[in-house]
Design an enzyme around this catalytic site. Structure first.
Site, PDB file in Angstrom:
ATOM      1  N   ASP A 269      -1.549  -0.576  -3.037  1.00  0.00           N
ATOM      2  CA  ASP A 269      -2.234   0.222  -1.740  1.00  0.00           C
ATOM      3  C   ASP A 269      -2.473   1.661  -2.367  1.00  0.00           C
ATOM      4  O   ASP A 269      -2.519   2.420  -3.327  1.00  0.00           O
ATOM      5  CB  ASP A 269      -1.333   0.752  -0.162  1.00  0.00           C
ATOM      6  CG  ASP A 269      -2.407   1.396   0.494  1.00  0.00           C
ATOM      7  OD1 ASP A 269      -4.053   1.274   0.453  1.00  0.00           O
ATOM      8  OD2 ASP A 269      -2.121   1.218   1.682  1.00  0.00           O
TER       9      ASP A 269
HETATM   10  C1  NOJ Z   1      -4.671   2.480   3.158  1.00  0.00           C
HETATM   11  C2  NOJ Z   1      -4.391   1.217   3.773  1.00  0.00           C
HETATM   12  O1  NOJ Z   1      -3.242   2.283   4.080  1.00  0.00           O
HETATM   13  C3  NOJ Z   1      -5.189  -0.062   3.348  1.00  0.00           C
HETATM   14  O2  NOJ Z   1      -4.525  -1.019   4.583  1.00  0.00           O
HETATM   15  C4  NOJ Z   1      -5.920   0.036   3.829  1.00  0.00           C
HETATM   16  O3  NOJ Z   1      -6.272  -1.473   2.497  1.00  0.00           O
HETATM   17  C5  NOJ Z   1      -6.479   1.084   1.584  1.00  0.00           C
HETATM   18  N1  NOJ Z   1      -6.080   2.649   2.449  1.00  0.00           N
HETATM   19  C6  NOJ Z   1      -7.646   0.632   1.452  1.00  0.00           C
HETATM   20  O4  NOJ Z   1      -8.696   1.543   2.377  1.00  0.00           O
END
Ligand code: NOJ
Length: 720
Positions: A269
């Site tokens: 993430d």
């Molecule tokens: C953070 C989020 O937790 C995740 O779910 C998401 O896919 C990513 N950012 C990318 O935007």
């Protein structure tokens, strides 16, 4: 014709089994092609493939930072997220194909969670793919048992069995049968793992649990995604067992890559590698990169730690080239499977984009799926659907005419201007007149609009009050400790109640909310969540009776925040609640939820009877059939979700008081009845024992069948 189209699309999205990305017939050929590309790559080129960076978005459209453009030319970016539209992805792809040394196509990802343009659950892959995207960061398969957590609405609720089925269906929906089909995209099961169990429902917070609970509750949907062929996984922000997930050899190497034999790639993430420093697990970003690669992370989202440090780490022998090769191989393989090496622009087709975005069939499907997702929580005196006596409707409330909030959060490229508010839809209804007054805002203390709202309501036959949360109260970093209806919306309801007219509450919110007093004041309550682009039409379909609601809650609604965590499959304890003081209960509120898991009414009523088992003994390797008579005893045709639960009375480790093991959605005309049956195999009763072996255990079981997890009839059998 249109209906047939929708059916075909839905069938292909949800029911077609798809080949695992690691097991297509052309695999050997792809492996050879990957090898031939890798033979040309320097270590720098390889590290470049492991780097995922974001595009920005301006009023003029998507933009990409100048220094990132240079990285594309240098072959130092393997994938880009948040860049979309056929034209823009084509432009960036051209840079990679025409200006970089090795001409390796870029992979474009995006958070296509609740849809791409047409916002609702489904069709997302087709529209996203038509806009140049190859990869979505969905499905989120995190089990969520704490409604304070803002992200409960991204997943499928509190139950591992249901979450596994929905997670797998979403993977099949995104990836289809064949990844080379330009209308399919790679799915990503996230957030691996146990992100939904953040302490106190606070996003990014610490997670701590036994391996037993992890395996029994939190991992099954991830495994189901794998079995459905999911191409990628995203690590979670949280720590587990004291180790940030992106550094967890246990989660990534041992379980995912060895035990489950996952052959796609793992992405972190957003900047998770860098955050190991704040976690207190890595000394600096370089150390984080070392820990992540060694743990099994293949791609670094936005942290650039791999880009900056992997080469040095190889020189210092802290990581091996073999590990980097393995990560590159996994990424290139999927680029091949998508057909990007054959035609890097195959997804960036402006003509196809024009034809498919907001296609009428997509809007029709959006309306149909949205209305199927609503849950009727109360309907006293058949307040709904509107009867012939309803000539004047007062639509009141800050969510009555919103084109913004109904799209919810994680709306990708969704466009408010294309969304249909409830007012817009009700104004098109021929049978009655509608007046609208907002009454108040969603938040804040201003009651100056109350008087006008009350005046409008006074002249109406029925009051429809649309209240709830803002879209921004759900999603990432959107947790609440007070999950009641915000602002003065409840006070507005109390004022309207004094008029003595029937009141229909239309709720819009992204989580279970504490609404005991509001439910008491209303005659009917329809939970509509954030229903997307066609929300207004879908709600109007239900209010008018064109569609008889059939949705059931995938997550428990507590009476108050103090009951959390509260979910249907809790343990019995050694002192289950009774009249006696020294039993497991509160002094101030009952143990029961406001609405249990699986709950949802219909305009008609259903009666369950004649629960029967084909045998009261179940032998291992065998099965028994559970049958029940379901009768539509009300005045409408309707659908019921018949639910099957079991309880294992004594176990090697204690078992929950109920566990969902099956469900069937059944349509019955009024007056009709049908026998519904389920098969229970001995293997369905398996669970993790104290030594972590997964197997059933002989003994006594109860089986429950009903329309929710509380109102059930039961029978018993023995496994031997
Ligand atoms: C953070 C989020 O937790 C995740 O779910 C998401 O896919 C990513 N950012 C990318 O935007």
């Amino acid at each position: 014709m249109r209906n047939t189209f929708i059916l075909i699309v839905l069938l292909s999205m949800f029911y077609v089994s798809c080949k695992s990305p690691g097991s297509t017939s052309g695999d050997a050929n792809i492996d050879r092609r990957v090898d031939s590309v890798m033979a040309l790559m320097s270590l720098d080129d390889k590290i470049g493939q492991l780097n995922l960076l974001t595009s920005d978005w301006d009023v003029t459209g998507p933009t990409f930072r100048k220094d990132y453009e240079d990285l594309i030319r240098q072959g130092k970016i393997g994938a880009i997220f948040n860049a979309h539209t056929a034209a823009y992805t084509r432009k960036l792809q051209k840079m990679a194909m025409e200006e970089s040394k090795l001409k390796i196509p870029l992979l474009f990802g995006y958070d296509v969670i609740h849809g791409y343009k047409t916002i609702f659950p489904g069709i997302a892959a087709i529209e996203a793919a038509a806009s140049g995207l190859h990869w979505t960061f969905a499905p989120m398969v995190d089990i969520a048992r704490d409604p304070r957590w803002g992200r409960v609405m991204e997943g499928s609720g509190e139950d591992a069995y249901l979450g596994s089925l929905i997670g797998a269906a979403r993977v099949r929906g995104f990836q289809g049968k064949d990844l080379t089909d330009p209308l399919t995209i790679l799915a990503c099961a996230k957030h691996y793992a146990a992100y939904g169990a953040a302490q106190a429902g606070r996003d990014y917070h610490t997670v701590d649990m036994s391996e037993l609970v992890l395996r029994e509750v939190y991992l099954p949907p991830f495994k189901a995604a794998l079995d459905a062929g999911v191409a990628t996984y995203m690590t979670s922000f949280n720590e587990l067992f004291g180790i940030p997930a992106s550094a967890s050899q246990f989660l990534l190497r041992d379980v995912l890559k060895k035990e489950w034999n996952f052959s796609g790639f793992v992405v972190t993430d957003y900047t998770s590698i860098n955050e190991m420093v704040e976690h207190g697990y890595a000394v600096d970003h370089k150390h984080g990169a070392e820990l992540a690669l060694n743990a099994g992370v293949d791609m670094d989202m936005q942290g650039t730690a791999y880009l900056r440090f992997l080469k040095e780490l190889v020189d210092e022998k802290k990581v091996t080239v073999a590990q980097i090769d393995d990560a590159v191989r996994r990424i290139l393989k999927l680029k091949f499977q998508l057909g990007l090496f054959d035609d890097p622009y195959r997804y960036s087709d402006e003509e196809r984009e024009k034809q498919l975005i907001y296609a009428p069939e997509h809007l029709d499907a959006a309306r149909d799926i949205a209305r199927k997702s609503f849950v009727l929580l109360k309907n006293n005196n058949q307040t709904l659907p509107f009867g012939a006596n309803v000539k004047n409707v007062a639509l009141i409330g800050p969510l009555g005419d919103t084109q913004h909030h109904i799209l919810g959060t994680w709306r990708a490229a969704g466009d408010n201007a294309k969304a249909v508010s409830l007012l817009m839809a009700l104004q098109q209804e021929p049978g009655f007149k509608v007046v609208f007054e907002k009454g108040c805002d969603i938040e804040g203390t201003d009651k100056s609009g109350f008087a006008k709202a009350i005046a409008a309501a006074r002249a109406a036959d029925i009051i429809v009050l649309a209240i709830g949360e803002t879209a921004e109260m759900s999603g990432e970093a959107a947790c609440r400790t007070n999950i009641s209806i915000p602002g003065v919306q409840s006070e507005l309801l109390a004022e309207l109640k004094k008029l003595g007219k029937p009141i229909v509450l239309v709720l819009m919110n992204g989580r279970p909310i504490t609404i005991e007093k509001e439910v008491d004041m209303a005659d009917a309550v329809l939970e509509t969540w954030f229903a997307g682009t066609q929300a207004g039409y879908a709600i109007a379909d239900v209010l008018t009776g064109r569609y008889n609601p059939s949705g059931k809650l995938p997550i428990t609604f507590p009476r108050n925040v103090g009951q959390i965590p509260i979910f249907y499959n809790m343990k019995n304890t050694g002192r289950p609640i009774s009249e006696s003081k020294y039993t497991s209960k509160y002094l101030d509120v009952s143990n029961t939820p406001l609405f249990p898991f699986g709950f949802g009414l219909s305009y008609t009523t259903f009666a369950y009877s004649n629960l029967a088992l084909s045998d009261s003994l179940l032998h291992s390797n065998d099965s028994i059939v559970v049958s029940v008579k379901l009768a539509n005893t009300g005045n409408f045709d309707g659908e019921e979700v018949v639910q099957l639960y079991v309880r294992d009375l004594v176990g090697n480790v204690t078992r929950p008081v109920k566990e969902l093991k099956g469900y069937k959605k059944v349509f019955l005309k009024k007056g009709e009845e049908q026998t519904i049956s389920f098969t229970i195999k001995a293997s369905d009763l398996a669970f993790y024992h104290s030594d972590l072996t997964f197997k059933p255990e002989n003994g006594d079981f109860m089986v429950f069948v009903g329309g929710n997890s509380v109102d059930v009839i039961n029978a018993s059998f023995k496994l031997q």
